[in-house]
Design an enzyme around this catalytic site. Sequence first.
Site: not given
Length: 360
Positions: A10, A23, A31-33, A118
């Site tokens: 992404i 979060n 992860g994507v964060d 995830g």
Amino acid sequence: MPLHIIRNDITKVECDAIVNAANNTLLGGGGVDGAIHKAAGSGLLEECRKLGGCKTGQAKITGGYNLPCKYVIHTVGPVWRGGGNNERRMLESCYKNSLVLAKEYKCGSVAFPLISAGVYGYPADEAFDVAVETIAQFLMKNDMTVYLVIYGKNAFRAGSRIFSDIAAYIDDNYVDENTDEQYELMRQAQCSQILEIQKPGVSADKAKSFEKPKMSEQSDQYEFNDISIFFSQSNSDIKDIIGDMLDESFSQMLLRKIDEKQMKDSECYKKANIDKRLFSKIRSNPGYRPAKTTVLAFCVALELSLDETNEMLMKAGFALSHSSKLDIIVEYFIKNRNYNIFEINEVLFAFDQSLLGSVN
Ligand code: APR
């Protein structure tokens, strides 16, 4: 195509806004964060610090910094605790609130990861269904391009019951390429001859008889004589030669069916996952030559029968073929009178096929 399902990272997607599966602290994570913060640079974290966190299901917006997007929309998905703790409603809220925020900031395009699928443990197939359904509902009332970005080679059994039914249906009906190719080639040749005839400018004064493809004696290959067709008769005789094959073009049949079904244009192209600009092009050009996935998208939107689907395909120079998994999957849905194009696209994605709708 308002809803695209793509495999990508992404942080590489160029669009107005990308959505982060964050979060509650909004101070980064894995992860994507983690990937988004890494790609955006420290400016993103500094801005996030001022937001005072975010509740599960809610969404907040920041700049995009070094990312190829203008904004990052941060939303917090539910942690999966077995499904009995409002997880689905919370997950739906993530998509809805992010889309509302994107619209507020006049974003024309937005990209989502699979939120909560995830670290937060939401079963990927169900998370996928929730994402597609919620985005599709928004797109029925709003004009926006949405990318659902699937990371890596996550395999999907979109909707496990239907998935196994379709896998069995493909096994029963799929014929390998060469078996069906002969007939596919003949069908396409006949269809393109019809299209050639329909082309503006193929006029009476330079025409000769309509030639059909024939099986050559030497081999089992079809010999396709020169597909460009000429007529010696006047235009009005052309119809006699070809009979009702010429009574209308693809776009004329499409507009007729929209009227017969008493649909609004916008209702039809949104149910077809086709954007407004493309529909206007088709509406204004009787000789428009669509992609096969565009024709199939409209057949689904109009809830056509299999015969009507084949008729509309023929007008555009195509035919359903059992050497195409995409065609077999669409045939399965039409036979079962399931015309939900987004559900069809989930299954097409799961089988690594092109999606229905159109990109141009
Ligand atoms: N691009 C697109 N999708 C990605 C990427 C990426 N670069 N990296 C991971 N994903 C996918 C995962 O494969 C998964 O399908 O994003 C989906 C969401 O996974 P997570 O990032 O783990 O997010 P989530 O399950 O919502 O958990 C959120 O994880 O990273 C922490 O700080 C975050 O505490 C929060 C929690």
